[in-house]
Design a protein around this motif. Structure first.
Motif, PDB file in Angstrom:
ATOM      1  N   ASP A   1      23.894  62.379  23.388  1.00 38.43           N
ATOM      2  CA  ASP A   1      22.998  63.386  23.961  1.00 38.43           C
ATOM      3  C   ASP A   1      21.655  63.426  23.238  1.00 38.43           C
ATOM      4  OD1 ASP A   1      24.717  64.384  25.888  1.00 38.43           O
ATOM      5  OD2 ASP A   1      25.422  66.039  24.655  1.00 38.43           O
ATOM      6  N   SER A   2      20.668  63.978  23.906  1.00 37.69           N
ATOM      7  CA  SER A   2      19.404  64.324  23.252  1.00 37.69           C
ATOM      8  C   SER A   2      19.614  65.647  22.523  1.00 37.69           C
ATOM      9  CB  SER A   2      18.295  64.477  24.292  1.00 37.69           C
ATOM     10  OG  SER A   2      18.567  65.612  25.100  1.00 37.69           O
ATOM     11  N   ILE A   3      18.709  65.998  21.651  1.00 41.32           N
ATOM     12  CA  ILE A   3      18.800  67.287  20.955  1.00 41.32           C
ATOM     13  C   ILE A   3      18.789  68.426  21.971  1.00 41.32           C
ATOM     14  CG2 ILE A   3      17.534  68.886  19.447  1.00 41.32           C
ATOM     15  CD1 ILE A   3      19.054  66.800  17.881  1.00 41.32           C
ATOM     16  N   GLU A   4      17.964  68.315  23.003  1.00 41.22           N
ATOM     17  CA  GLU A   4      17.888  69.374  24.014  1.00 41.22           C
ATOM     18  C   GLU A   4      19.235  69.551  24.712  1.00 41.22           C
ATOM     19  OE1 GLU A   4      15.604  66.790  23.854  1.00 41.22           O
ATOM     20  OE2 GLU A   4      14.153  68.019  22.769  1.00 41.22           O
ATOM     21  N   ASP A   5      19.880  68.433  25.099  1.00 42.87           N
ATOM     22  CA  ASP A   5      21.198  68.522  25.734  1.00 42.87           C
ATOM     23  C   ASP A   5      22.232  69.073  24.759  1.00 42.87           C
ATOM     24  OD1 ASP A   5      20.219  67.508  28.116  1.00 42.87           O
ATOM     25  OD2 ASP A   5      20.883  65.447  27.707  1.00 42.87           O
ATOM     26  N   LEU A   6      22.143  68.659  23.520  1.00 44.95           N
ATOM     27  CA  LEU A   6      23.077  69.137  22.514  1.00 44.95           C
ATOM     28  C   LEU A   6      22.946  70.650  22.323  1.00 44.95           C
ATOM     29  CD1 LEU A   6      25.206  67.767  20.776  1.00 44.95           C
ATOM     30  CD2 LEU A   6      23.530  67.675  18.938  1.00 44.95           C
ATOM     31  N   ARG A   7      21.720  71.141  22.322  1.00 41.72           N
ATOM     32  CA  ARG A   7      21.506  72.591  22.223  1.00 41.72           C
ATOM     33  C   ARG A   7      22.214  73.320  23.362  1.00 41.72           C
ATOM     34  NH1 ARG A   7      17.519  74.197  18.700  1.00 41.72           N
ATOM     35  NH2 ARG A   7      16.141  72.572  17.977  1.00 41.72           N
ATOM     36  N   GLU A   8      22.154  72.733  24.538  1.00 41.83           N
ATOM     37  CA  GLU A   8      22.790  73.344  25.707  1.00 41.83           C
ATOM     38  C   GLU A   8      24.314  73.284  25.596  1.00 41.83           C
ATOM     39  OE1 GLU A   8      23.153  72.353  30.409  1.00 41.83           O
ATOM     40  OE2 GLU A   8      21.182  72.066  29.477  1.00 41.83           O
ATOM     41  N   HIS A   9      24.845  72.164  25.119  1.00 40.72           N
ATOM     42  CA  HIS A   9      26.293  71.963  25.094  1.00 40.72           C
ATOM     43  C   HIS A   9      26.998  72.662  23.947  1.00 40.72           C
ATOM     44  CE1 HIS A   9      25.520  68.074  27.525  1.00 40.72           C
ATOM     45  NE2 HIS A   9      25.543  69.124  28.294  1.00 40.72           N
TER      46      HIS A   9
END
Length: 176
Positions: A146-154
């Motif tokens: 994941d990207s950091i942005e996706d990781l923040r969401e997940h």
């Protein structure tokens, strides 16, 4: 060798080729590994945790295993598990292993992207372990596609913010 014994105990056979390369000092010759190696040296002693982002084959697991070997050389131990294994730990109520995750010198959580929506008791356990390690100044490495942005969401912004070092693309490696 303590490193090999721990790898066996943790059933890391799927990383056999990576382990062999590391032990034979055939380290990856790519920017990702060189970047991690240069930034990680000494960081463990400073209790810095890291997120390794990138596509399949970039070398995230190799970097994490190299850091585990480094931890063993410093007379420390490590644990290496997939995020999905937190569900098993919760279901089994494996209190001994859970306590060990909180105190081991280096913890690596791989395949963070494999569990898209981390929720419920397994997520609570993962979060408790990360927070305990952060409070106790013990380094943790997360590996994700994941990207950091996706990781923040997940996994949530509060969890992601526990990790000061971020390595991936130029945009992902900067602290937000």
């Amino acid at each position: 060798m303590a490193f090999l014994r721990l790898c066996e105990e943790l059933r890391l056979a799927r990383y056999r080729d990576d382990l062999a390369a590391i032990l034979c000092k055939r380290l990856p010759d790519n920017d990702f590994f060189r970047g991690f190696r240069g930034k990680w040296r000494g960081r463990e002693a400073l209790h810095v945790s890291a997120i390794l982002c990138g596509g399949k084959g970039v070398g995230k697991s190799v970097c994490a295993l190299w850091a585990c070997l480094d931890a063993c050389r410093g007379n420390g131990g490590f644990d290496f598990l997939d995020l999905s294994e937190f569900a098993d730990l919760w279901a089994l109520q494996d209190r001994e292993r859970i306590a060990a995750l909180k105190r081991v010198r280096l913890l690596v959580v791989d395949e963070v992207d494999e569990v898209v929506d981390v929720k419920g008791p397994a997520y609570a356990l993962f979060k408790r372990v990360v927070n305990a390690r952060y409070r106790n100044k013990q380094p943790t490495i997360l590996c994700t596609n994941d990207s950091i942005e996706d990781l923040r969401e997940h996994i949530g912004e509060p969890v992601v913010d526990r990790f000061a070092l971020r390595l991936g693309s130029a945009a992902e490696s900067q602290r937000k």
